[in-house]
Design a protein around this motif. Sequence first.
Motif, PDB file in Angstrom:
ATOM      1  N   LEU A  55     -82.306  43.598   8.037  1.00 60.49           N
ATOM      2  CA  LEU A  55     -83.202  44.241   6.626  1.00 60.49           C
ATOM      3  C   LEU A  55     -83.630  42.982   5.584  1.00 60.49           C
ATOM      4  O   LEU A  55     -84.691  43.319   5.356  1.00 60.49           O
ATOM      5  CB  LEU A  55     -82.284  45.192   6.147  1.00 60.49           C
ATOM      6  CG  LEU A  55     -82.373  46.562   7.205  1.00 60.49           C
ATOM      7  CD1 LEU A  55     -81.417  47.600   6.528  1.00 60.49           C
ATOM      8  CD2 LEU A  55     -83.684  47.307   7.444  1.00 60.49           C
TER       9      LEU A  55
ATOM     10  N   ALA B 256     -86.599  41.565   7.357  1.00 55.98           N
ATOM     11  CA  ALA B 256     -87.895  42.429   7.260  1.00 55.98           C
ATOM     12  C   ALA B 256     -88.113  42.398   5.915  1.00 55.98           C
ATOM     13  O   ALA B 256     -89.455  42.490   5.783  1.00 55.98           O
ATOM     14  CB  ALA B 256     -87.166  43.822   7.952  1.00 55.98           C
TER      15      ALA B 256
ATOM     16  N   SER C 162     -92.145  41.486   4.808  1.00 55.89           N
ATOM     17  CA  SER C 162     -93.052  42.242   4.095  1.00 55.89           C
ATOM     18  C   SER C 162     -93.637  41.530   2.947  1.00 55.89           C
ATOM     19  O   SER C 162     -94.713  41.876   2.552  1.00 55.89           O
ATOM     20  CB  SER C 162     -92.327  43.627   3.905  1.00 55.89           C
ATOM     21  OG  SER C 162     -91.850  43.474   2.600  1.00 55.89           O
TER      22      SER C 162
ATOM     23  N   LEU D 212    -100.064  48.698   1.256  1.00 54.00           N
ATOM     24  CA  LEU D 212     -98.972  48.843   2.455  1.00 54.00           C
ATOM     25  C   LEU D 212     -97.672  48.008   2.563  1.00 54.00           C
ATOM     26  O   LEU D 212     -96.678  48.488   3.040  1.00 54.00           O
ATOM     27  CB  LEU D 212     -99.522  48.616   3.814  1.00 54.00           C
ATOM     28  CG  LEU D 212     -99.094  48.794   5.180  1.00 54.00           C
ATOM     29  CD1 LEU D 212     -98.756  50.218   5.416  1.00 54.00           C
ATOM     30  CD2 LEU D 212    -100.020  48.238   6.199  1.00 54.00           C
ATOM     31  N   ALA D 213     -97.978  46.900   2.149  1.00 56.74           N
ATOM     32  CA  ALA D 213     -96.708  46.244   2.092  1.00 56.74           C
ATOM     33  C   ALA D 213     -95.491  46.308   1.141  1.00 56.74           C
ATOM     34  O   ALA D 213     -94.369  46.435   1.421  1.00 56.74           O
ATOM     35  CB  ALA D 213     -97.051  44.453   1.678  1.00 56.74           C
TER      36      ALA D 213
ATOM     37  N   GLU E 174     -95.176  49.676   0.253  1.00 59.33           N
ATOM     38  CA  GLU E 174     -94.776  50.855   0.895  1.00 59.33           C
ATOM     39  C   GLU E 174     -93.741  50.674   1.696  1.00 59.33           C
ATOM     40  O   GLU E 174     -92.549  51.147   1.718  1.00 59.33           O
ATOM     41  CB  GLU E 174     -95.937  51.609   1.452  1.00 59.33           C
ATOM     42  CG  GLU E 174     -95.675  53.109   1.957  1.00 59.33           C
ATOM     43  CD  GLU E 174     -95.438  54.096   0.832  1.00 59.33           C
ATOM     44  OE1 GLU E 174     -95.861  53.442  -0.235  1.00 59.33           O
ATOM     45  OE2 GLU E 174     -95.095  55.063   1.246  1.00 59.33           O
ATOM     46  N   THR E 175     -93.797  49.436   2.598  1.00 59.08           N
ATOM     47  CA  THR E 175     -92.916  49.077   3.589  1.00 59.08           C
ATOM     48  C   THR E 175     -91.858  48.445   3.006  1.00 59.08           C
ATOM     49  O   THR E 175     -90.472  48.831   3.499  1.00 59.08           O
ATOM     50  CB  THR E 175     -93.536  48.097   4.385  1.00 59.08           C
ATOM     51  OG1 THR E 175     -94.738  48.528   5.157  1.00 59.08           O
ATOM     52  CG2 THR E 175     -92.648  47.901   5.662  1.00 59.08           C
TER      53      THR E 175
ATOM     54  N   LEU F 220     -89.499  51.140   1.780  1.00 57.61           N
ATOM     55  CA  LEU F 220     -88.757  51.812   2.941  1.00 57.61           C
ATOM     56  C   LEU F 220     -87.563  51.192   3.426  1.00 57.61           C
ATOM     57  O   LEU F 220     -86.424  51.428   3.694  1.00 57.61           O
ATOM     58  CB  LEU F 220     -89.619  52.082   4.105  1.00 57.61           C
ATOM     59  CG  LEU F 220     -90.176  53.372   4.161  1.00 57.61           C
ATOM     60  CD1 LEU F 220     -91.090  53.443   5.636  1.00 57.61           C
ATOM     61  CD2 LEU F 220     -89.406  54.488   4.150  1.00 57.61           C
ATOM     62  N   ILE F 221     -87.753  49.599   3.430  1.00 52.55           N
ATOM     63  CA  ILE F 221     -86.817  48.716   3.707  1.00 52.55           C
ATOM     64  C   ILE F 221     -85.492  48.652   2.637  1.00 52.55           C
ATOM     65  O   ILE F 221     -84.263  48.448   2.988  1.00 52.55           O
ATOM     66  CB  ILE F 221     -87.065  47.326   3.875  1.00 52.55           C
ATOM     67  CG1 ILE F 221     -88.159  47.152   5.052  1.00 52.55           C
ATOM     68  CG2 ILE F 221     -86.140  46.200   4.074  1.00 52.55           C
ATOM     69  CD1 ILE F 221     -88.894  46.047   5.270  1.00 52.55           C
TER      70      ILE F 221
ATOM     71  N   MET G 197     -84.717  51.387   0.842  1.00 52.79           N
ATOM     72  CA  MET G 197     -84.005  52.445   1.035  1.00 52.79           C
ATOM     73  C   MET G 197     -82.936  52.441   2.004  1.00 52.79           C
ATOM     74  O   MET G 197     -81.863  53.017   1.880  1.00 52.79           O
ATOM     75  CB  MET G 197     -85.219  53.698   1.259  1.00 52.79           C
ATOM     76  CG  MET G 197     -85.856  54.445   0.225  1.00 52.79           C
ATOM     77  SD  MET G 197     -87.170  55.319   0.886  1.00 52.79           S
ATOM     78  CE  MET G 197     -86.331  56.430   1.909  1.00 52.79           C
ATOM     79  N   ALA G 198     -83.285  51.878   3.164  1.00 53.47           N
ATOM     80  CA  ALA G 198     -82.344  51.480   4.242  1.00 53.47           C
ATOM     81  C   ALA G 198     -81.216  50.754   3.724  1.00 53.47           C
ATOM     82  O   ALA G 198     -80.121  50.733   3.837  1.00 53.47           O
ATOM     83  CB  ALA G 198     -82.984  50.789   5.207  1.00 53.47           C
TER      84      ALA G 198
ATOM     85  N   ALA H 250     -78.891  52.575   1.540  1.00 54.26           N
ATOM     86  CA  ALA H 250     -78.308  53.663   2.265  1.00 54.26           C
ATOM     87  C   ALA H 250     -76.879  52.872   3.063  1.00 54.26           C
ATOM     88  O   ALA H 250     -75.923  53.399   3.086  1.00 54.26           O
ATOM     89  CB  ALA H 250     -78.877  54.136   3.576  1.00 54.26           C
TER      90      ALA H 250
ATOM     91  N   VAL I  93     -81.697  56.445  -3.120  1.00 48.52           N
ATOM     92  CA  VAL I  93     -82.592  56.657  -2.052  1.00 48.52           C
ATOM     93  C   VAL I  93     -83.592  57.808  -2.406  1.00 48.52           C
ATOM     94  O   VAL I  93     -84.740  57.538  -2.061  1.00 48.52           O
ATOM     95  CB  VAL I  93     -81.663  56.609  -0.676  1.00 48.52           C
ATOM     96  CG1 VAL I  93     -82.567  56.893   0.385  1.00 48.52           C
ATOM     97  CG2 VAL I  93     -80.877  55.502  -0.326  1.00 48.52           C
TER      98      VAL I  93
ATOM     99  N   SER J 185     -87.755  57.247  -2.591  1.00 48.37           N
ATOM    100  CA  SER J 185     -88.512  57.739  -1.533  1.00 48.37           C
ATOM    101  C   SER J 185     -89.805  58.869  -2.370  1.00 48.37           C
ATOM    102  O   SER J 185     -90.897  58.683  -2.143  1.00 48.37           O
ATOM    103  CB  SER J 185     -88.007  58.879  -0.562  1.00 48.37           C
ATOM    104  OG  SER J 185     -87.416  59.906  -1.062  1.00 48.37           O
TER     105      SER J 185
ATOM    106  N   ILE K 178     -93.750  57.488  -2.624  1.00 46.74           N
ATOM    107  CA  ILE K 178     -94.872  58.514  -2.061  1.00 46.74           C
ATOM    108  C   ILE K 178     -96.003  58.806  -3.115  1.00 46.74           C
ATOM    109  O   ILE K 178     -97.165  58.728  -2.853  1.00 46.74           O
ATOM    110  CB  ILE K 178     -94.145  59.795  -1.381  1.00 46.74           C
ATOM    111  CG1 ILE K 178     -93.460  59.532  -0.230  1.00 46.74           C
ATOM    112  CG2 ILE K 178     -95.283  60.851  -1.295  1.00 46.74           C
ATOM    113  CD1 ILE K 178     -94.353  59.321   0.855  1.00 46.74           C
TER     114      ILE K 178
END
Lengths: 131, 87
Positions: free
Chosen positions: B13, B16, B20, B35-36, B38-39, B42-43, B45-46, B49, B63, B67, B71
């Motif tokens: 991660l 990744a 991005s 978009l970068a 936003e991605t 998400l990363i 968030m992972a 987690a 998390v 999110s 959005i």
Amino acid sequence: MEITDKIGSLLVLIGAVWMLLGTLGLLRFPDVYTRLHSSGLVSPLGVTLVLLGLVVHFAPLQVSASLLAGIIIVFVLLTYPLATTAMIWAAHRTGVRAYQEPVTDELEIHDQQEVGAEAGILLEESDTSDH
Amino acid sequence: MVGITLELALGFLAVALVVSFVRLMKGPSSVDRLLAVETASLIIMAIMAIMAMRSSMEFLVVVLIISVLSIVSSVAVAKYLVKGRIF
């Protein structure tokens, strides 16, 4: 419990590899629209797999944490396509060119017809006067 | 075995996330940069987690908040790019 720990960590590893592959597509694709395909379809599934690993890991002893992870999965899967559609719409209306000429361009056809009242609110241009 | 699997997932991660950020610097249009970000959300968030699996259960609240904020801000920036104003 031993078995839920192992299944949860395996799901987390698969989800991490999934997200790495989706982000690699973000680096290598030649165009905004194809990058939105790669990042809008692959990445939420990767996060879903990681959070499923959490649901399995927390299931025996801490049920509230697994329920919270389940709520986050449902929320991300419901609202992330909305953000992707908004970004594709913004890219098309600002005039970003595609890598090759598309065969049909349905958003352009939709913009030229006046479809309804709600679509008319969506289609209003940026040079309208204040309310 | 659980420990080394989580460390390996954190390594993937992190790579990744760097990828991005390369797209954030390179992207020729504004939607690429949106978009970068936003991605990257998400990363992150992972990653949060996985930290919730390792340390404490309270990281899952982070998390949820990330999110919702990502959005709403992504749709707001997309509308601003088209219209010049948000509403």
